[in-house]
Design a protein around this motif. Structure first.
Motif, PDB file in Angstrom:
ATOM      1  N   TYR A 100     -10.290   0.604  -1.768  1.00  0.00           N
ATOM      2  CA  TYR A 100     -11.369   0.802  -2.108  1.00  0.00           C
ATOM      3  C   TYR A 100     -12.278   0.078  -3.370  1.00  0.00           C
ATOM      4  N   VAL A 101     -11.810   0.283  -4.170  1.00  0.00           N
ATOM      5  CA  VAL A 101     -12.949  -0.190  -5.871  1.00  0.00           C
ATOM      6  C   VAL A 101     -11.930  -0.797  -6.235  1.00  0.00           C
ATOM      7  N   ASP A 102     -11.491  -1.864  -6.253  1.00  0.00           N
ATOM      8  CA  ASP A 102     -10.280  -3.042  -6.713  1.00  0.00           C
ATOM      9  C   ASP A 102     -10.261  -3.049  -8.142  1.00  0.00           C
ATOM     10  N   THR A 103     -11.668  -2.533  -9.239  1.00  0.00           N
ATOM     11  CA  THR A 103     -11.173  -2.447 -10.101  1.00  0.00           C
ATOM     12  C   THR A 103     -10.729  -1.151 -11.225  1.00  0.00           C
ATOM     13  N   THR A 104     -11.027  -0.084 -10.497  1.00  0.00           N
ATOM     14  CA  THR A 104     -10.023   1.338 -10.893  1.00  0.00           C
ATOM     15  C   THR A 104      -8.584   1.236 -10.931  1.00  0.00           C
ATOM     16  N   LEU A 105      -8.112   1.285 -11.914  1.00  0.00           N
ATOM     17  CA  LEU A 105      -6.921   1.289 -12.590  1.00  0.00           C
ATOM     18  C   LEU A 105      -5.847   2.692 -12.189  1.00  0.00           C
ATOM     19  N   TYR A 106      -5.291   3.140 -11.532  1.00  0.00           N
ATOM     20  CA  TYR A 106      -4.060   4.454 -11.025  1.00  0.00           C
ATOM     21  C   TYR A 106      -3.741   3.976 -12.916  1.00  0.00           C
ATOM     22  N   THR A 107      -2.430   4.971 -13.248  1.00  0.00           N
ATOM     23  CA  THR A 107      -1.391   5.456 -14.035  1.00  0.00           C
ATOM     24  C   THR A 107      -0.399   6.853 -13.444  1.00  0.00           C
ATOM     25  N   ASP A 108      -0.720   6.340 -12.626  1.00  0.00           N
ATOM     26  CA  ASP A 108      -0.571   8.240 -11.572  1.00  0.00           C
ATOM     27  C   ASP A 108       0.893   7.985 -11.034  1.00  0.00           C
ATOM     28  N   VAL A 109       0.497   6.729 -10.772  1.00  0.00           N
ATOM     29  CA  VAL A 109       1.959   6.156  -9.707  1.00  0.00           C
ATOM     30  C   VAL A 109       3.435   5.738 -10.472  1.00  0.00           C
ATOM     31  N   LYS A 110       4.555   7.164 -10.271  1.00  0.00           N
ATOM     32  CA  LYS A 110       6.353   6.343 -10.707  1.00  0.00           C
ATOM     33  C   LYS A 110       7.142   6.114 -10.289  1.00  0.00           C
ATOM     34  N   TYR A 111       8.429   5.459 -10.409  1.00  0.00           N
ATOM     35  CA  TYR A 111       9.456   4.351  -9.963  1.00  0.00           C
ATOM     36  C   TYR A 111      10.516   5.461  -9.904  1.00  0.00           C
ATOM     37  N   GLN A 112      11.381   5.114  -9.546  1.00  0.00           N
ATOM     38  CA  GLN A 112      12.758   4.934 -10.119  1.00  0.00           C
ATOM     39  C   GLN A 112      13.775   4.368  -8.772  1.00  0.00           C
ATOM     40  N   ALA A 136       0.621  -1.366  -0.073  1.00  0.00           N
ATOM     41  CA  ALA A 136       0.162   0.127   0.402  1.00  0.00           C
ATOM     42  C   ALA A 136       1.072   1.060  -0.030  1.00  0.00           C
ATOM     43  N   LEU A 137       0.427   2.027  -0.862  1.00  0.00           N
ATOM     44  CA  LEU A 137       1.495   3.658  -1.131  1.00  0.00           C
ATOM     45  C   LEU A 137       0.402   4.758  -0.925  1.00  0.00           C
ATOM     46  N   THR A 138       0.854   5.128   0.262  1.00  0.00           N
ATOM     47  CA  THR A 138      -0.245   6.491   0.560  1.00  0.00           C
ATOM     48  C   THR A 138       0.448   7.246   1.628  1.00  0.00           C
ATOM     49  N   GLN A 139       0.558   8.598   1.633  1.00  0.00           N
ATOM     50  CA  GLN A 139       0.948   9.547   2.041  1.00  0.00           C
ATOM     51  C   GLN A 139       0.047   9.937   3.319  1.00  0.00           C
ATOM     52  N   ASN A 140      -0.791  10.008   3.383  1.00  0.00           N
ATOM     53  CA  ASN A 140      -1.725  10.175   4.291  1.00  0.00           C
ATOM     54  C   ASN A 140      -1.109  10.675   5.963  1.00  0.00           C
ATOM     55  N   ALA A 141      -1.083  11.062   6.689  1.00  0.00           N
ATOM     56  CA  ALA A 141      -0.288  10.914   7.677  1.00  0.00           C
ATOM     57  C   ALA A 141      -1.283  11.424   8.282  1.00  0.00           C
ATOM     58  N   ILE A 153       3.777   8.916  -5.787  1.00  0.00           N
ATOM     59  CA  ILE A 153       2.460   9.237  -5.657  1.00  0.00           C
ATOM     60  C   ILE A 153       1.390  10.574  -6.199  1.00  0.00           C
ATOM     61  N   PRO A 154       0.613  10.979  -6.078  1.00  0.00           N
ATOM     62  CA  PRO A 154       0.289  11.842  -6.640  1.00  0.00           C
ATOM     63  C   PRO A 154      -0.288  13.142  -5.071  1.00  0.00           C
ATOM     64  N   GLN A 155      -0.365  13.973  -4.775  1.00  0.00           N
ATOM     65  CA  GLN A 155      -0.678  15.458  -3.798  1.00  0.00           C
ATOM     66  C   GLN A 155      -2.243  14.300  -3.647  1.00  0.00           C
ATOM     67  N   HIS A 156      -2.738  14.014  -2.364  1.00  0.00           N
ATOM     68  CA  HIS A 156      -4.036  13.677  -2.710  1.00  0.00           C
ATOM     69  C   HIS A 156      -3.992  14.338  -0.723  1.00  0.00           C
ATOM     70  N   THR A 157      -5.832  15.021  -0.699  1.00  0.00           N
ATOM     71  CA  THR A 157      -6.090  14.964   0.762  1.00  0.00           C
ATOM     72  C   THR A 157      -6.371  14.565   1.829  1.00  0.00           C
ATOM     73  N   GLY A 158      -7.244  13.232   0.769  1.00  0.00           N
ATOM     74  CA  GLY A 158      -8.397  12.323   0.732  1.00  0.00           C
ATOM     75  C   GLY A 158      -7.586  11.231   2.028  1.00  0.00           C
ATOM     76  N   THR A 159      -8.773  10.255   1.326  1.00  0.00           N
ATOM     77  CA  THR A 159      -7.963   8.451   1.838  1.00  0.00           C
ATOM     78  C   THR A 159      -7.717   7.583   0.984  1.00  0.00           C
ATOM     79  N   GLU A 160      -7.343   8.488  -0.479  1.00  0.00           N
ATOM     80  CA  GLU A 160      -7.001   7.395  -1.643  1.00  0.00           C
ATOM     81  C   GLU A 160      -5.468   7.169  -1.149  1.00  0.00           C
ATOM     82  N   MET A 161      -5.655   6.103  -1.740  1.00  0.00           N
ATOM     83  CA  MET A 161      -4.431   4.961  -1.563  1.00  0.00           C
ATOM     84  C   MET A 161      -4.540   4.411  -2.575  1.00  0.00           C
ATOM     85  N   ARG A 162      -2.725   3.848  -2.800  1.00  0.00           N
ATOM     86  CA  ARG A 162      -2.722   2.505  -4.520  1.00  0.00           C
ATOM     87  C   ARG A 162      -2.373   1.686  -3.644  1.00  0.00           C
ATOM     88  N   ILE A 163      -2.856   1.074  -4.187  1.00  0.00           N
ATOM     89  CA  ILE A 163      -2.121  -0.559  -3.778  1.00  0.00           C
ATOM     90  C   ILE A 163      -1.529  -1.499  -5.459  1.00  0.00           C
TER      91      ILE A 163
END
Length: 728
Positions: free
Chosen positions: A104-116, A58-63, A182-192
């Motif tokens: 929350y919805v595992d059918t939702t796909l994200y393409t906004d995550v980068k790596y190095q 799980a990738l998230t930055q929500n303190a 991962i993109p900045q966000h203020t909600g409870t979004e998480m990238r799995i």
């Protein structure tokens, strides 16, 4: 060899016409090591687990959600995802990723995550600067199915069932860092991260136990095991190089973090306090490396099992504490259980004290010492018998899990290496949840420990169901260690002296008041000896314990000024303890005196003070200037005009009234040095030349004179007329 023998035995039981086929399958399995040595999804979601098995990064930055920056770009060393290279000349890194999905919805796909990828020196590896994750089945590094993730990388076409990996040729040994943005966000979004694999291989042969982090942030996709549960096994490499295996055994925590340390839920306080589960989240940093496989032994060698060589109690007759010493064969941890009356060997009572210490190889003085009190903070009595039970702990590991709601099966813990010479690998698990709310039905097992059975319905140890609410928004700590011997028991007979106390009371006293001073309770004191001393006063008072107070009338006729109060404890066995002192000031009926010089020179600066602390104070005078505020105490005064002056000080103390203090001052004019000389024979060497003091000063103001001609000749006398001869 044993594996081949077993295979041959199995083959013999099969009809001869199938033996060649089975041999072929065995050879194929041995030729494709990716089947068993991929590192990632295969370990987080092991094969042959229940259908609801689920564990993903799980990738998230929500303190606000108390998440950690695991594997995120720029995160601290404690949260990095590391790939270890032991021999860069022969090893390569193969890795790949699956889709990024929503929690929350595992059918939702994200393409906004980068790596190095960064090398051990912190530099970005060429070709792997910040970029989007591969998301095309035709692209290298994309893992389309779980089956491909489990199979691992297809290295040089040796594993056609695996995925087509990204490849890195290392340029140095050490830990390479895989980072995500991962993109900045203020909600409870998480990238799995749905699937992932990171495999280090030497030639075509994968090397397990190279992927590690000190803190894994994971998702079980649910807070109840009815929906999803995590059955992952993690390998914890302690600071003394003991490897233990932690089996999650079917927990559900939504998004949760796994880390391990030697302290517990805190780094301060006693061992018995630090290891207790706590309400809320702990801020203790991760400490130990945690792997998905047994750490590769050449890169992460086993430590040796340490021994408690000797243990003792330092001479303590009539000391105020009891200090222990231990001689151990390696760095590790010592645990001491003080079995206090009523003695109950083999169990821990609420009155018993547990101490924990870090130790180094060799002799150790164990500090802080024991203060002779039980777990309730009450001192024992001299002559009492105590049993000290000591264990040397190898691989002491705590796992404080925050916000893991459901753990119906408990955990399973084994020693991985070094393997014990005999007996089971299963380790005792300990916990203490008694600080958590009673409504959650907290339990504890801090002495005997729990060894998992592996049998239904409770296969592990330290379970809690989601309905109890025990794990929700709390940190549940479990700990374990390996010890080769039973506890060493040392009998102790207490003989302690009274330590120092601590006095409290008013800092300023009004004349006519009855004042009470108090000391904290002094252990082992049968009597308290109080002393009061001040201007023309010296009083000794003896009080019997447990009375910790001393009262005194400060009569109007007592002189104002500073008074000192002291106390020490006394017992029949050890005599007197150490005195503690406390200063207070009596504001008497008479004005407090002003301290400072009454004979001054103009243009000089002098300091004046009225002793004591006041709610209000004010200074006034005629021939000087106050430097700073007239409400200061002490105060500095610069004197200007010669003559007589009077310092007046108004000092006020609440409930005591106001006093006017007066001090006369004589201001003398500053000396203006001058002299005259006769001119007769002034040019004749050897003849005297006469000098007369012509200084302009007030009569009687000159205290001394000193004549100096600057050529080595001087006259220290107080004469007003002196002679000087030119040298020949």
């Amino acid at each position: 060899m044993r594996l081949l023998d077993l295979n041959r035995q199995c083959i013999k039981r099969i009809h001869p016409r199938w033996q060649p086929t089975l041999l072929l399958l065995l050879v194929l399995a041995l030729c494709f090591p990716g089947f068993s040595f991929s590192e990632g999804t295969r370990q987080l979601e092991p094969p042959n687990m229940p259908a609801n098995s689920y564990c993903r990064i799980a990738l998230t930055q929500n303190a606000l959600e108390k998440r950690i920056p695991f594997a995120l770009s720029g995160c601290s060393e404690a949260y990095r995802l590391n790939i270890h290279i032991h021999d860069y000349t022969s090893e390569k890194i193969y890795f790949g990723f699956g889709y990024i999905i929503d929690y929350y919805v595992d059918t939702t796909l994200y393409t906004d995550v980068k790596y190095q990828l960064k090398d051990p020196a912190g530099h970005v590896v060429a070709g792997y600067s910040l970029q989007s994750l591969p998301d095309n089945p035709a692209s290298a590094g994309f893992i389309e199915t779980r089956a491909k993730a489990v199979s691992g990388p297809d290295i040089n076409n040796t594993n056609p069932a695996g995925y087509k990996p990204l490849l890195v040729n290392p340029g140095m040994n050490g830990d390479y860092i895989l980072e995500f943005e991962i993109p900045q966000h203020t909600g409870t979004e998480m990238r799995i991260l749905k699937y992932f694999d990171v495999t280090v291989a030497k030639g075509n042969v994968p090397v397990a136990g190279r992927l590690w982090s000190k803190a894994w942030q994971l998702s079980s996709a649910s807070t109840t095991t009815v929906d999803h549960a995590t059955f992952s096994k993690f390998f914890i490499y302690s600071n003394d190089s003991i490897v233990t295996r932690f089996d999650c055994n079917g927990l559900a925590g939504g998004v949760w973090a796994l880390y391990s340390n030697e302290w517990g839920c805190g780094t301060t306080g006693t061992w018995s306090d630090r290891r207790q589960s706590i309400i809320g989240n702990t801020s203790v940093q991760p400490e130990y490396k945690i792997f998905l496989n047994d750490p590769d032994p050449p890169a992460f060698p086993s430590g040796h099992i340490g021994e408690l060589l000797s243990f003792g109690v330092l001479p303590h007759e009539c000391d105020t504490v009891i200090t222990f010493s231990a001689n151990v064969s390696k760095k590790g941890n010592i645990e001491i259980l003080l079995d206090l009356p009523p003695l109950n060997p083999g169990t821990v009572g609420p009155e018993d004290v547990q101490l924990g210490y870090n130790v180094s190889s060799g002799n150790n003085i164990l500090l802080p010492a024991w203060d002779g009190k039980n777990a309730f903070g009450l001192p024992l009595t001299n002559g009492m018998h105590v049993d000290a039970r000591i264990r040397f702990l190898n691989g002491l590991s705590n796992v404080p899990l925050f916000d893991v709601e459901d753990n119906p099966n408990g955990f399973k813990v084994d020693i991985q290496r070094p393997m014990p010479a005999s007996g089971s690998t299963r380790l005792k698990l300990f916990w203490d949840d008694t600080r958590l709310p009673a409504k959650s039905s907290p339990t504890s097992n801090i002495n005997s420990g729990c060894i998992y059975t592996g049998l239904w319905p409770l296969s592990g140890c330290h379970d809690w169901p989601t309905l109890s609410g025990l794990g929700n928004e709390n940190t549940i700590n479990s700990w374990w260690y390996y010890s080769t011997t039973d506890a060493l028991v040392i009998p102790i007979t207490l003989k302690l002296g009274p330590p120092s106390g601590h006095i409290s009371g008013p800092g300023t006293i009004c004349a006519g008041q009855v004042v009470t001073f108090r000391t904290r309770s002094i252990p082992y004191a049968q009597k308290y000896i109080w002393q009061l001393s001040g201007p023309s006063v010296s009083i000794d008072i003896q009080k019997d314990a447990p009375d910790t107070t001393f009262s005194q009338l400060f009569a109007a006729e007592m002189s104002p000024g500073q008074y000192s109060v002291s106390v020490f404890g006394r017992n029949q066995v050890c005599g007197d303890g150490v005195s503690t002192f406390y200063n207070t000031f009596l504001f008497g009926d008479q004005p407090p005196p002003v301290s400072g010089t009454s004979d001054v020179c103009s243009n000089s600066v002098n300091s004046y003070q009225v002793q004591g602390s006041y709610s209000y104070i004010s200074w006034s005078l005629a021939k000087g200037d106050i430097i700073g505020s007239p409400n200061d105490n002490p105060v500095n005064i610069r004197w200007r005009t010669p003559g007589n002056d009077t310092i007046r000080v108004l000092s006020t103390l609440a409930d005591c009234g106001t006093r006017l203090s007066i001090m006369p001052v004589r201001v003398h004019p500053a000396a203006n040095a001058a002299f005259s000389t006769s001119t007769e024979s002034s040019s004749c060497p050897g003849l005297p030349l006469y000098f007369s003091d012509g200084s302009e000063v007030e009569s009687g103001a000159i205290v001394s004179r000193y004549w100096d001609w600057g050529d080595g000749h001087s006259h220290p006398g107080n004469d007003t007329l002196v002679s000087y001869s030119y040298p020949h």
